[in-house]
Design an enzyme around this catalytic site. Structure first.
Site, PDB file in Angstrom:
ATOM      1  CG  ASP A 236      -1.880   1.177   1.220  1.00  0.00           C
ATOM      2  OD1 ASP A 236      -2.930   1.046   0.590  1.00  0.00           O
ATOM      3  OD2 ASP A 236      -1.554   2.218   1.830  1.00  0.00           O
ATOM      4  CG  ASN A 244      -4.857  10.783  -6.180  1.00  0.00           C
ATOM      5  OD1 ASN A 244      -4.137  10.876  -7.170  1.00  0.00           O
ATOM      6  ND2 ASN A 244      -5.372   9.632  -5.789  1.00  0.00           N
ATOM      7  CG  HIS A 249      -7.318  12.308  -9.396  1.00  0.00           C
ATOM      8  ND1 HIS A 249      -7.489  11.219  -8.579  1.00  0.00           N
ATOM      9  CD2 HIS A 249      -8.147  13.273  -8.916  1.00  0.00           C
ATOM     10  CE1 HIS A 249      -8.398  11.489  -7.643  1.00  0.00           C
ATOM     11  NE2 HIS A 249      -8.816  12.734  -7.836  1.00  0.00           N
ATOM     12  CG  ASP A 253      -3.795   8.267 -12.872  1.00  0.00           C
ATOM     13  OD1 ASP A 253      -4.201   7.727 -11.830  1.00  0.00           O
ATOM     14  OD2 ASP A 253      -4.556   8.725 -13.745  1.00  0.00           O
ATOM     15  CD  GLU A 279      -4.618   3.838  -1.778  1.00  0.00           C
ATOM     16  OE1 GLU A 279      -4.892   4.222  -0.642  1.00  0.00           O
ATOM     17  OE2 GLU A 279      -5.431   3.846  -2.722  1.00  0.00           O
TER      18      GLU A 279
END
Length: 354
Positions: A236, A244, A249, A253, A279
């Protein structure tokens, strides 16, 4: 609600539809398979192959609800055929004047999201659509749009093959040439369906295997019953929501993509790294002793500082070895519990499950 208008070439379009002699025929596996793939790629509960007749929308394939046909004036796909060269995407039907008062929006199945790719005849007339839809608003990604259009072309090929089959049945004795071409069509279609099915096992953003592929690989590793049981790590990204929220975002990404590249390079040929959702990633290490698996996870945790993202990224990792008698889900649950401990203990660490 705005009722769909008639195409300017409606008479010619209906004549093209009648040539296929498909209306009111039985369901066929080939059409159902393409709807299944379309739903999997787009993540929707419902999907259909529709054909727009004079005053009705008829379903050649329908998944997620029951029905044979609906009035044309209420059909989303009757709007789709008005733009035969492009997708029709409705992200929220309640916010679209064409559909906000539609009975299928206000009542069952409460359609909110819709995406339809026109089905074109061999001479270019829009006969209906391959569509996916759901009862919650949604969006259609670029790769999903391309895949939906590719699948609609395959529906068109199925229609053409039906015509070819009818001709073969009528002239079988003197038209062996058709048989060879039909077999070639089916071979091409089978190959494309295999490729599209593979896409349902791949995460479109990172290119890694997805949750479905990971589940299949883990079950297979367990069933092999090797002397050293497989190890599973759930990874994680710490405080990813802040990435984000603060950087956007697109930057989030990029972080996911760069981490996916690191996972791919470190575990290629020695297991599998998959995107599990959001994630979270999962690493499957078959026939890997726990001590070695922990060292690999520690190396991964330390190596993320070298990612070319310009952000301080850290990882929390929960690691578990499969126990005899456990299911794949049991092993994943123990790895997830270890991940929770890693977060609770301050993050940026590897915790081995008890």
């Amino acid at each position: 609600m705005i009722k769909p208008s008639m195409p300017v070439n409606e008479a010619e379009r209906l004549a093209a539809l009648q040539r296929y002699r498909i209306l009111d025929t039985d369901r066929e596996q080939g059409f159902d398979d393409l709807v299944t793939i379309a739903r999997a790629l787009c993540g929707t509960r419902m999907g259909a192959v529709t054909l727009i007749d004079h005053d009705r929308q008829w379903f050649k394939a329908l998944q997620g609800l029951e029905g044979i046909q609906t009035p044309r004036e209420e059909a989303f796909c009757a709007h789709t055929i008005l733009q035969p060269l492009q997708l029709t995407v409705v992200e929220d039907a309640l916010q679209d004047a064409r559909f906000s008062g539609n009975p299928s929006v206000l009542g069952e199945p409460h359609i909110r999201f819709y995406a339809g790719a026109p089905l074109l005849s061999s001479d270019g007339y829009a006969l209906g659509s391959l569509c996916v839809f759901d009862s919650i608003p949604g969006v259609l990604g670029g790769q999903q749009a391309e895949a939906l259009q590719a699948l609609s072309r395959q529906v068109g090929k199925l229609l053409e093959m039906r015509v070819l089959r009818q001709q073969i049945d009528h002239h079988r004795a003197e038209h062996d040439w058709y048989e060879a071409h039909l077999a070639q069509y089916y071979q091409q279609l089978e190959q494309l369906n295999m490729e599209l099915s593979e896409q349902t096992r791949t995460d479109p953003l990172t290119g890694l295997p997805n949750r479905r592929a990971l589940a299949a690989a883990l079950s297979e590793a367990i069933e092999r019953g090797m002397a050293v049981t497989p190890a599973v790590a759930i990874v994680d990204i710490d405080h990813f929501k802040m990435v984000n929220d603060i950087h956007g975002h697109d930057e989030g990404d990029r972080v996911l993509t760069e981490l996916a590249g690191t996972l791919r390079s470190q575990f290629a040929g020695r297991g599998m790294a998959a995107r599990y959702g959001g994630e979270e990633f999962v690493i499957l290490m078959p026939e890997t002793p726990m001590q070695q698996a922990e060292l690999q996870c520690q190396y991964l945790r330390e190596s993320v500082s070298l990612l070319p993202v310009g952000l301080p990224i850290t990882l929390s990792i929960g690691l578990a070895a499969h126990r005899p008698g456990e299911t794949a889900q049991d092993t994943l649950r123990r790895a997830d519990a270890a991940l929770y401990q890693a977060k609770h203990q301050g993050r940026d660490r590897v915790v081995v499950a008890d």
